[in-house]
Each structure stands twice: as structure tokens, then as C-alpha cells.
Design a protein around this motif. Structure first.
Motif, short mmCIF file in Angstrom:
data_model
loop_
_atom_site.label_atom_id
_atom_site.label_comp_id
_atom_site.label_asym_id
_atom_site.label_seq_id
_atom_site.Cartn_x
_atom_site.Cartn_y
_atom_site.Cartn_z
N ALA A 73 0.65 -1.36 0.09
CA ALA A 73 0.21 0.01 0.18
C ALA A 73 0.94 1.27 0.00
O ALA A 73 0.38 2.30 -0.58
CB ALA A 73 -0.74 0.02 1.32
N SER A 74 2.05 1.12 0.70
CA SER A 74 3.06 2.36 0.51
C SER A 74 3.37 2.76 -0.73
O SER A 74 3.66 3.83 -1.03
CB SER A 74 3.88 2.22 1.74
OG SER A 74 3.25 2.20 3.04
N PHE A 75 3.72 1.58 -1.53
CA PHE A 75 4.20 1.78 -2.74
C PHE A 75 3.16 2.44 -3.72
O PHE A 75 3.66 3.59 -4.35
CB PHE A 75 4.62 0.70 -3.47
CG PHE A 75 4.85 0.80 -4.81
CD1 PHE A 75 6.16 1.09 -5.18
CD2 PHE A 75 3.98 0.08 -5.95
CE1 PHE A 75 6.08 1.36 -6.70
CE2 PHE A 75 4.11 0.32 -7.14
CZ PHE A 75 5.07 1.02 -7.55
N TRP A 76 1.84 2.34 -3.59
CA TRP A 76 0.89 2.93 -4.27
C TRP A 76 0.65 4.30 -3.83
O TRP A 76 0.35 5.19 -4.55
CB TRP A 76 -0.30 1.94 -4.29
CG TRP A 76 -0.12 0.60 -5.11
CD1 TRP A 76 -0.05 -0.52 -4.40
CD2 TRP A 76 -0.02 0.55 -6.52
NE1 TRP A 76 -0.02 -1.41 -5.35
CE2 TRP A 76 0.24 -1.07 -6.58
CE3 TRP A 76 0.02 1.30 -7.51
CZ2 TRP A 76 0.09 -1.45 -7.90
CZ3 TRP A 76 0.01 0.87 -8.68
CH2 TRP A 76 0.09 -0.49 -9.00
N THR A 77 0.77 4.37 -2.52
CA THR A 77 0.64 5.73 -2.23
C THR A 77 1.75 6.73 -2.64
O THR A 77 1.63 7.67 -3.08
CB THR A 77 0.76 5.83 -0.87
OG1 THR A 77 -0.48 5.06 0.03
CG2 THR A 77 0.52 7.21 -0.14
N ALA A 78 3.03 6.10 -2.41
CA ALA A 78 4.20 6.85 -3.24
C ALA A 78 3.82 7.29 -4.51
O ALA A 78 4.09 8.29 -5.34
CB ALA A 78 5.38 6.11 -2.88
N LEU A 79 3.47 6.35 -5.36
CA LEU A 79 3.09 6.59 -6.85
C LEU A 79 2.08 7.61 -7.22
O LEU A 79 2.38 8.48 -7.86
CB LEU A 79 2.80 5.34 -7.43
CG LEU A 79 2.56 5.18 -8.95
CD1 LEU A 79 3.66 5.50 -9.61
CD2 LEU A 79 1.91 3.67 -9.46
N ARG A 80 1.07 7.43 -6.15
CA ARG A 80 -0.24 8.40 -6.46
C ARG A 80 0.43 9.87 -6.28
O ARG A 80 0.15 10.77 -6.92
CB ARG A 80 -1.37 8.33 -5.54
CG ARG A 80 -2.02 6.87 -6.21
CD ARG A 80 -3.32 6.98 -5.28
NE ARG A 80 -3.33 6.94 -3.99
CZ ARG A 80 -3.27 5.50 -3.39
NH1 ARG A 80 -3.38 4.60 -4.15
NH2 ARG A 80 -3.12 5.47 -2.06
N ASN A 81 1.09 9.91 -5.08
CA ASN A 81 1.61 11.15 -4.65
C ASN A 81 2.76 11.71 -5.79
O ASN A 81 2.74 13.03 -5.83
CB ASN A 81 2.69 11.20 -3.44
CG ASN A 81 1.59 11.05 -2.22
OD1 ASN A 81 0.03 11.38 -2.42
ND2 ASN A 81 1.95 10.37 -1.00
N THR A 82 3.46 10.88 -6.30
CA THR A 82 4.43 11.28 -7.35
C THR A 82 3.72 11.76 -8.64
O THR A 82 4.15 12.92 -9.26
CB THR A 82 5.59 10.06 -8.00
OG1 THR A 82 6.05 9.74 -6.67
CG2 THR A 82 6.24 10.49 -8.98
N VAL A 83 2.71 11.05 -9.04
CA VAL A 83 1.97 11.62 -10.14
C VAL A 83 1.29 12.68 -9.92
O VAL A 83 0.95 13.68 -10.61
CB VAL A 83 0.78 10.43 -10.49
CG1 VAL A 83 -0.27 10.86 -11.51
CG2 VAL A 83 1.62 9.19 -10.95
#
Length: 301
Positions: A73-83
Motif C-alpha cells: 500500500a505504501s508503494f501505491w501511495t508513493a506512486l499516487r503522490n508522485t503522479v
């Protein structure tokens, strides 16, 4: 005819000498690139398929790191924040840098001074920038919220202390920091547009907006493409600004992929998993860049 046997060896020696001289200039840079960039990237792709920390031997795990990433879940959160950061940072920086370039492309008194002032944030220490802007964004005594209160805003944002407003605050600072650098690129592009085009458009009765749309923007097409590619890569790799300004918080509201890689690798000693996330980040940047080149090539054709 008698001089040919003498000139050919002489020409060969000259060619050999030039070749050696050329390689003497190229080799140091190539060796540095191979040792400091090419080799680490190759090792990165290998480590991404292993379970490894600096105190042990890398154990081959195949695609385990990538399968773990799918449920992280942390990876997807980081990806969303990056986008999130990328989607807003690119157009804002493009608009701000182009606006500055148009403003400072005129023959004004002291224009060189103002160009230097606009570029100065780009070369300023990121730590100093973070400290100053955190003070400006302070909810209690920051001048930004004081100004908002003076104009009638009752519930001023919490900025870096709020999970909702922390990323907009980082985007504002990121735009302010980088717009001076891209302004110089746009300035260089503006100065390649022939003045005769503006004179012809003005003679035909074109308004300033029409001259901007039909002369300036087409003349800056290649510069805009180059700036967009650089901005895209820079936005996806954002790290230092968020690390020193918010640390990825509050919570995970500003956690981005580069910082997540740093956390997993250097804080949790999971270099295999961190390398896998790095490969994904590389793949994203590479894919978007290729798409940008393909779209630009189609437009030019």
C-alpha cells in the motif's frame, strides 16, 4: 608520383595522432560515465531480482520483489503522490517560466539583474529553501496565512502541517525553485525567433495575444518539448525538496517514489526491494519520455 610513398605514411601518422588525441579527450568522460553511471545501473537491475542487504550476500529471488510491490500500500501511495506532484508541477512551472521569459526578454533597464534574481533560487541550498518556506507556511505565525487572514480568509490552510495542503505547498515551492532555470531555456528559444515575424504580424494587425499564439508558441515548439521532457523526468525523481521540507509527511501525504526508495534502501536496509522500486521508476520515466518523443515526431511530420 615520387612523393606519394612519403605523403601516405605522413597522412597515416597524422590520422593516428588525431585519433589518439580525440580518444584522450573522450576516454576520461567515458570511463567516468561507465564506472559511476553505467555499471551502477547494471548492478541495480540485478539487485532488483534479489533479496540483499549490505551485511549479507545477495540471494536470487526472481520476481518476488515486484510481486511484493503489487500488494504494498505504501508503494501505491508513493506512486499516487508522485503522479499528483508531476501533474501539477509541470504545467505550473511551464507557465511560470515562460511568463518570466516573456517578461525578461524585453530591453529593459536592469533586465540582467532581474534574470539573475529569477535564476537564484535554482542554485540556492535546498536546506535553506526548505527552512525559509516552512517559516512562510507556518500556520501560527507565517506571513502567508497572515496575509490570507488580512484579506478575509477565516480558515487558512495548515500547509505543511496538513495532509491536504502539504503537497500543494511542496508544488508551490518546487515551481518557485525551478522556474528560473527553465526561464533561461525559454529565453534562449525566444531569441531564435526572427523579429521579422513579429513585425509582419503587427503590420497585418495581429493583437499581442495573436502574435503570442501564432508566432511565439510555434517558434518555441522545440524548446517547449525539451523543457517538458526535462520537467517530466525531474518531477518523477523529486526527492531532496520533499525530504528536507516535509519528510514525506504528515503521515504519507507527501511520500514520493524517490523517498520511498531511500527509506527502503538506506533506512530499512532492504536494497533488493528498493532496487525493484527504482527499476519501476526508471521504467515509468523511460516510457513517458518515449511517448513524448513519438508524439513530438508525429507532430513534426
Amino acid at each position: 608520383m615520387a612523393t606519394l610513398p612519403r605523403t601516405r605514411p605522413r597522412n597515416r601518422r597524422l590520422v593516428s595522432r588525431n585519433t589518439v588525441a580525440g580518444w584522450s579527450f573522450i576516454l576520461p568522460n567515458f570511463v567516468g560515465f561507465a564506472v559511476l553511471t553505467l555499471l551502477p545501473v547494471a548492478v541495480l537491475f540485478y539487485v532488483a531480482f534479489t533479496s540483499w542487504n549490505v551485511f549479507g550476500v545477495a540471494e536470487w529471488t526472481g520476481t518476488a520483489n515486484f510481486r511484493r510491490m503489487w500488494g504494498d500500500a505504501s508503494f501505491w501511495t508513493a506512486l499516487r503522490n508522485t503522479v499528483y506532484y508531476t501533474v501539477f508541477h509541470i504545467p505550473l512551472t511551464l507557465a511560470a517560466s515562460l511568463g518570466l521569459a516573456l517578461l525578461l526578454n524585453r530591453k529593459l533597464r536592469g533586465v540582467r539583474f532581474f534574470r539573475t534574481v529569477a535564476f537564484f533560487p535554482y542554485i540556492t541550498s535546498i536546506v535553506a529553501i526548505a527552512i525559509v518556506w516552512n517559516q512562510l507556511f507556518s500556520p501560527e505565525y507565517g506571513p502567508i496565512n497572515a496575509l490570507l487572514g488580512a484579506v478575509g480568509v477565516d480558515n487558512a490552510p495548515g500547509w505543511t502541517t496538513s495532509s491536504t495542503w502539504s503537497m500543494p505547498a511542496v508544488i508551490i515551492v518546487g515551481t518557485w525553485r525551478y522556474m528560473g532555470y527553465y526561464m533561461l531555456l525559454f529565453l534562449a528559444g525566444l531569441q531564435t525567433i526572427p523579429a521579422q515575424l513579429y513585425e509582419a504580424a503587427e503590420t497585418d494587425g495581429a493583437s499581442p495575444w495573436q502574435r503570442f499564439v501564432h508566432v511565439t508558441l510555434p517558434g518555441l515548439r522545440h524548446t517547449t518539448f525539451f523543457v517538458t521532457v526535462l520537467l517530466t523526468i525531474e518531477s518523477f525523481k523529486v526527492f531532496d525538496l520533499i525530504l528536507v521540507m516535509t519528510g514525506g509527511g504528515p503521515g504519507q501525504s507527501t511520500l514520493v517514489l524517490s523517498q520511498y526508495i531511500y527509506q527502503k534502501g538506506f533506512e530499512e536496509n532492504q536494497f533488493g526491494y528498493a532496487s525493484a522500486v527504482s527499476v519501476v521508476l526508471f521504467a515509468i520515466c523511460f516510457t513517458i519520455t518515449v511517448i513524448q518523443f513519438m508524439v513530438n515526431k508525429r507532430r513534426n511530420s
